[in-house]
Enzyme design. Sequence first.
Site, PDB file in Angstrom:
ATOM      1  N   SER A 184       0.792  -1.230   0.000  1.00 12.41           N
ATOM      2  CA  SER A 184       0.000   0.000   0.000  1.00 12.41           C
ATOM      3  C   SER A 184       0.825   1.281   0.000  1.00 12.41           C
ATOM      4  CB  SER A 184      -0.963  -0.010   1.176  1.00 12.41           C
ATOM      5  OG  SER A 184      -0.269  -0.249   2.376  1.00 12.41           O
ATOM      6  N   HIS A 212      -5.421  -3.744  -2.006  1.00 13.04           N
ATOM      7  CA  HIS A 212      -5.168  -2.752  -3.061  1.00 13.04           C
ATOM      8  C   HIS A 212      -5.099  -3.379  -4.453  1.00 13.04           C
ATOM      9  CE1 HIS A 212      -4.666   0.946  -0.770  1.00 13.04           C
ATOM     10  NE2 HIS A 212      -4.165   0.189   0.180  1.00 13.04           N
ATOM     11  N   LYS A 243     -12.373  -0.410  -0.549  1.00 17.54           N
ATOM     12  CA  LYS A 243     -11.508   0.416  -1.390  1.00 17.54           C
ATOM     13  C   LYS A 243     -12.124   0.530  -2.783  1.00 17.54           C
ATOM     14  CE  LYS A 243      -7.616   0.064   1.639  1.00 17.54           C
ATOM     15  NZ  LYS A 243      -6.782  -0.900   2.321  1.00 17.54           N
TER      16      LYS A 243
HETATM   17  C1  PLP Z   1      -6.820  -1.120   3.741  1.00 19.93           C
HETATM   18  C2  PLP Z   1      -6.268  -2.444   4.018  1.00 19.93           C
HETATM   19  C3  PLP Z   1      -6.923  -3.324   4.885  1.00 19.93           C
HETATM   20  C4  PLP Z   1      -8.134  -2.909   5.657  1.00 19.93           C
HETATM   21  O1  PLP Z   1      -9.281  -2.900   4.861  1.00 19.93           O
HETATM   22  P1  PLP Z   1     -10.604  -2.176   5.404  1.00 19.93           P
HETATM   23  O2  PLP Z   1     -11.674  -2.799   4.593  1.00 19.93           O
HETATM   24  O3  PLP Z   1     -10.426  -0.725   5.162  1.00 19.93           O
HETATM   25  O4  PLP Z   1     -10.722  -2.505   6.848  1.00 19.93           O
HETATM   26  C5  PLP Z   1      -6.415  -4.592   5.051  1.00 19.93           C
HETATM   27  N1  PLP Z   1      -5.286  -4.980   4.408  1.00 19.93           N
HETATM   28  C6  PLP Z   1      -4.614  -4.158   3.578  1.00 19.93           C
HETATM   29  C7  PLP Z   1      -3.389  -4.646   2.878  1.00 19.93           C
HETATM   30  C8  PLP Z   1      -5.081  -2.856   3.351  1.00 19.93           C
HETATM   31  O5  PLP Z   1      -4.422  -2.052   2.534  1.00 19.93           O
END
Ligand code: PLP
Length: 395
Positions: A184, A212, A243
């Site tokens: 990320s 992502h 996301k």
């Molecule tokens: C954003 C993210 C999460 C968390 O996801 P949410 O649905 O926002 O709780 C988990 N793992 C990774 C790698 C992320 O980038």
Amino acid sequence: MSNVHELSFLKEKIQELKDLGVYRKLPILESASEAEVILNGKRVINLSSNNYLGFANHPRLKKAAIEAVEKYGVGSGAVRTIIGNMDLHEEMERLLAEFKREEAVMTFQSGFNCNAGTIQAITEKGDVIISDELNHASIIDGARLSRADKTVYKHSDMNHLEAVLKECRAKYRNILIITDGVFSMDGDIAPLPDIVELAEKYSAMTYVDDAHGSGVLGESGRGTVDHFHLHGRVDFSIGTLSKAIGVIGGYVAGSETMREWLSHRGRPLLFSTSLPPAAVGSIIEAVKLLMSTTEYTDRLWDNARFFKEKISRLGFNIGNSETPITPVIIGDEAKTMEFSRRLFENGVFVSGIVFPTVPKGLGRVRCMVTAGHTKEQLERAVEVFKLVGEEMRIL
Ligand SMILES: *Cc1c(COP(=O)(O)O)cnc(C)c1O
């Protein structure tokens, strides 16, 4: 003696944050999450959301949410194991499994919850978790909840991963290798074909957190596993619905056995109320949209290439990104925050990210390009980067 209820022990820590220059207030968004937003009272181009496909305020998703509310109400009323498992949840999971080209899917209330619940449910004492050093915080927390031993390999370093596997193989019953699909902070993609090969060689299981990569990589956003054509060879493929999908939630795609087990031992599923109908209705609509057209992912990639090309041609360092995540590496922590502040003054919001989220000296503003941006907005943003970059003698 000070009164403990005054929380002076926390006040001291807050003062430390201020002394270190890392104290901040939460920014306040006064509009929908879109390409242009009103943030802290100012209209700016938004280069910081994870709303990759522009689904967070998509008319079809909003309509689906409203219809779900009218039929099912605003809350699901219970955890899934009691009476909070609506036919809508089952439909969402069937559709997601079809989309991901896997046998089954189990959803959770968030991606964070999914890691918190799944990792501890599939590992136990006598097992070992082998994790990439740059894995997301929710994986680290999820692993902490497991009674298995934990160890880390150097970021995407396959020689190191193999050395760790060799050392662990005889000592443990099950081995679980965990990696982000797309990292990320840098936007690089995990070397999944090599990880899977090593996992098969050492009889280890694989767990890919594709937060992502979901909605971004692979055919119409089917993710990193699809991107590398590794269907059936990754045991646990985690995605987020918060996301690119634009709503909220997380899921594991994999086997029917995985789903059966998590329905008994996935603690967030047993002890926390299920996703509300509006969320589920709009997620179903989002997945249907992705299954009917590649228009959104095509536009996302077109915009990402456009922006990255222009920014790197100006002379900025964008690291090793292979995805729409575009880090613009400034270096010094204070300078990074100042750069972000001046971009904002000039009408562009990009959040500054510094130590401890990224290593010391590698402070950056992380640009998130989306399908929702117009070329004109991206060009305007690039102009502002040039202006501020020259002003601060970074270019
Ligand atoms: C954003 C993210 C999460 C968390 O996801 P949410 O649905 O926002 O709780 C988990 N793992 C990774 C790698 C992320 O980038």
